[in-house]
Design a protein around this motif. Sequence first.
Motif, mmCIF file in Angstrom:
data_model
loop_
_atom_site.group_PDB
_atom_site.id
_atom_site.type_symbol
_atom_site.label_atom_id
_atom_site.label_comp_id
_atom_site.label_asym_id
_atom_site.label_seq_id
_atom_site.Cartn_x
_atom_site.Cartn_y
_atom_site.Cartn_z
ATOM 1 N N HIS A 1 47.893 43.217 31.153
ATOM 2 C CA HIS A 1 47.393 42.582 32.176
ATOM 3 C C HIS A 1 47.269 41.051 31.562
ATOM 4 O O HIS A 1 46.794 41.020 30.164
ATOM 5 C CB HIS A 1 46.064 42.959 32.320
ATOM 6 C CG HIS A 1 46.168 44.138 33.433
ATOM 7 N ND1 HIS A 1 46.756 43.765 34.815
ATOM 8 C CD2 HIS A 1 45.906 45.561 33.436
ATOM 9 C CE1 HIS A 1 46.844 45.012 35.380
ATOM 10 N NE2 HIS A 1 46.288 45.746 34.718
ATOM 11 N N LEU A 2 47.597 39.878 32.083
ATOM 12 C CA LEU A 2 47.013 38.614 31.466
ATOM 13 C C LEU A 2 45.784 38.254 32.432
ATOM 14 O O LEU A 2 45.810 38.103 33.417
ATOM 15 C CB LEU A 2 47.977 37.637 31.747
ATOM 16 C CG LEU A 2 48.052 36.214 31.235
ATOM 17 C CD1 LEU A 2 47.958 35.971 30.043
ATOM 18 C CD2 LEU A 2 49.160 35.359 32.045
ATOM 19 N N ARG A 3 44.843 38.039 31.512
ATOM 20 C CA ARG A 3 43.510 37.166 31.845
ATOM 21 C C ARG A 3 43.739 35.645 31.958
ATOM 22 O O ARG A 3 43.523 35.092 30.834
ATOM 23 C CB ARG A 3 42.535 37.808 30.934
ATOM 24 C CG ARG A 3 42.469 39.185 30.500
ATOM 25 C CD ARG A 3 42.368 40.138 32.162
ATOM 26 N NE ARG A 3 40.990 39.692 32.781
ATOM 27 C CZ ARG A 3 39.975 40.662 32.118
ATOM 28 N NH1 ARG A 3 39.882 41.458 31.066
ATOM 29 N NH2 ARG A 3 38.792 39.862 32.861
ATOM 30 N N LEU A 4 43.543 35.219 33.256
ATOM 31 C CA LEU A 4 43.788 33.612 33.412
ATOM 32 C C LEU A 4 42.658 33.046 33.186
ATOM 33 O O LEU A 4 41.513 33.520 33.513
ATOM 34 C CB LEU A 4 44.438 33.532 34.844
ATOM 35 C CG LEU A 4 45.687 34.086 34.907
ATOM 36 C CD1 LEU A 4 46.349 33.728 36.421
ATOM 37 C CD2 LEU A 4 46.878 33.159 34.115
ATOM 38 N N ARG B 1 38.124 36.573 40.402
ATOM 39 C CA ARG B 1 37.508 37.220 39.143
ATOM 40 C C ARG B 1 38.092 38.857 39.279
ATOM 41 O O ARG B 1 38.328 39.573 38.390
ATOM 42 C CB ARG B 1 36.215 37.300 39.406
ATOM 43 C CG ARG B 1 35.484 36.076 38.942
ATOM 44 C CD ARG B 1 33.916 36.193 38.601
ATOM 45 N NE ARG B 1 33.270 34.936 38.318
ATOM 46 C CZ ARG B 1 33.464 34.410 36.956
ATOM 47 N NH1 ARG B 1 34.238 35.394 36.002
ATOM 48 N NH2 ARG B 1 32.972 33.297 36.481
ATOM 49 N N ALA B 2 38.019 39.124 40.638
ATOM 50 C CA ALA B 2 38.676 40.618 40.533
ATOM 51 C C ALA B 2 40.295 40.858 40.203
ATOM 52 O O ALA B 2 40.831 41.936 39.533
ATOM 53 C CB ALA B 2 38.780 41.166 42.221
ATOM 54 N N ALA B 3 41.019 39.548 40.277
ATOM 55 C CA ALA B 3 42.336 39.612 39.705
ATOM 56 C C ALA B 3 42.429 39.528 38.057
ATOM 57 O O ALA B 3 43.573 39.497 37.476
ATOM 58 C CB ALA B 3 43.405 38.776 40.231
ATOM 59 N N GLY B 4 41.106 39.183 37.493
ATOM 60 C CA GLY B 4 41.350 39.183 36.333
ATOM 61 C C GLY B 4 40.972 37.812 35.475
ATOM 62 O O GLY B 4 40.924 37.652 34.231
ATOM 63 N N ALA C 1 54.816 38.850 35.575
ATOM 64 C CA ALA C 1 55.892 38.985 34.729
ATOM 65 C C ALA C 1 55.625 39.865 33.390
ATOM 66 O O ALA C 1 56.229 40.685 33.104
ATOM 67 C CB ALA C 1 56.272 37.693 34.178
ATOM 68 N N LEU C 2 54.188 39.505 33.205
ATOM 69 C CA LEU C 2 53.797 40.421 31.648
ATOM 70 C C LEU C 2 53.339 41.820 32.187
ATOM 71 O O LEU C 2 53.694 42.762 31.609
ATOM 72 C CB LEU C 2 52.645 39.680 31.387
ATOM 73 C CG LEU C 2 52.790 38.471 30.539
ATOM 74 C CD1 LEU C 2 51.579 37.593 30.265
ATOM 75 C CD2 LEU C 2 53.124 39.000 29.159
ATOM 76 N N ARG C 3 53.090 41.956 33.396
ATOM 77 C CA ARG C 3 52.822 43.473 33.754
ATOM 78 C C ARG C 3 54.260 44.086 34.045
ATOM 79 O O ARG C 3 54.323 45.510 33.788
ATOM 80 C CB ARG C 3 52.177 43.409 35.267
ATOM 81 C CG ARG C 3 51.452 44.715 35.431
ATOM 82 C CD ARG C 3 50.507 45.225 34.483
ATOM 83 N NE ARG C 3 49.959 46.626 35.112
ATOM 84 C CZ ARG C 3 49.426 47.486 34.065
ATOM 85 N NH1 ARG C 3 49.154 47.218 32.984
ATOM 86 N NH2 ARG C 3 48.890 48.757 34.575
#
Length: 334
Positions: free
Chosen positions: A151-154, A171-174, A141-143
């Motif tokens: 990007h959202l860093r979870l 980790r690769a997804a943030g 949604a944010l992207r």
Amino acid sequence: MSQDEFRDMLPGHAEFRLPEPPAPKKLNGRRPIPEKPDEQVAKLESTAEHEPVTLDVWDRRVADGLAFLRRRLAGAYEVDEFGFDPELTEAVFHPMLRVLYRDWFRTEVFGIENVPSEGPGLVVGNHSGTLALDALMLTVALRDSHPRRRHLRLLGADLVFRVPGMSELARAAGATVACNPDAERLMTNGQLVGVFPEGFKGIGKKFSERYKLQRFGRGGFVSAALRTGTPIVPVAIVGAEEIYPILADLKPLARLLGVPYFPVTPTFPWLGPLGLIPLPSKWMIQFCPPIPTAHLTEYADDPLVVYNLADQVRETIQATLHELLQKRPDPFGR
């Protein structure tokens, strides 16, 4: 020689006629209307226009795919100190998630203007759905909806990073471990950070308790925001509660497997792997106005301020959930 002279030369002077062109076939009892010359020309021009464009699109996609594979095999890509791989996320993770986001869940987003266009932000949401698909849909949604495509860093639970394979993908997804030092470093670097304070209590609750927020813990996310002066953006997510309705929790089996809960849903475990397919509920995501914290940095270690601010965030999300549920009377409607 004329036709009459040629006919006279035949034995018996048989009647001779040149063959006539076959009559056009009838369609549904009517003769087809022949195309006019200008229509035929237009059709040829249209074909000539669109075929090269289609070929160019596919040629570009194939070339981009080969270039992507070449970079991956050669190690010519960058990751940050937490292991975030933007190229892999854009090329692989998000395209797969968009199938669920757009077509399966038919997600609508409101209040995206409340998310900072630049600089840090702490996005705090309600957690539900048995599997943490709500966190993944929030990243898409944010992207896709934010003007700056952020990007959202979870921040994820320890369990996620203890599972082989899942840790590397997360980790690769943030994502990174949900701890204050990592959260503060990300926000200090101007990143959008996403946290779900309910944790496993939220995603593992029964369907009878849907859209009732669980306790927010000790408010560690508030302390991290206060120390860095980062605005807190509450977000309410409606739709995740219906994808895997939990009817029961087999706690003995969960303890045996070392997981927080073992859900029993209308489709799982009865249908085996097919039970992992989420139900196509209608999703709505509402970003609430940000809560500033820059004027409260000196109170980062004050329990009273931290708890009050955490309660304010929780109440904002709960009230917004009720509003969204009124907008969405049918959980599986359009």
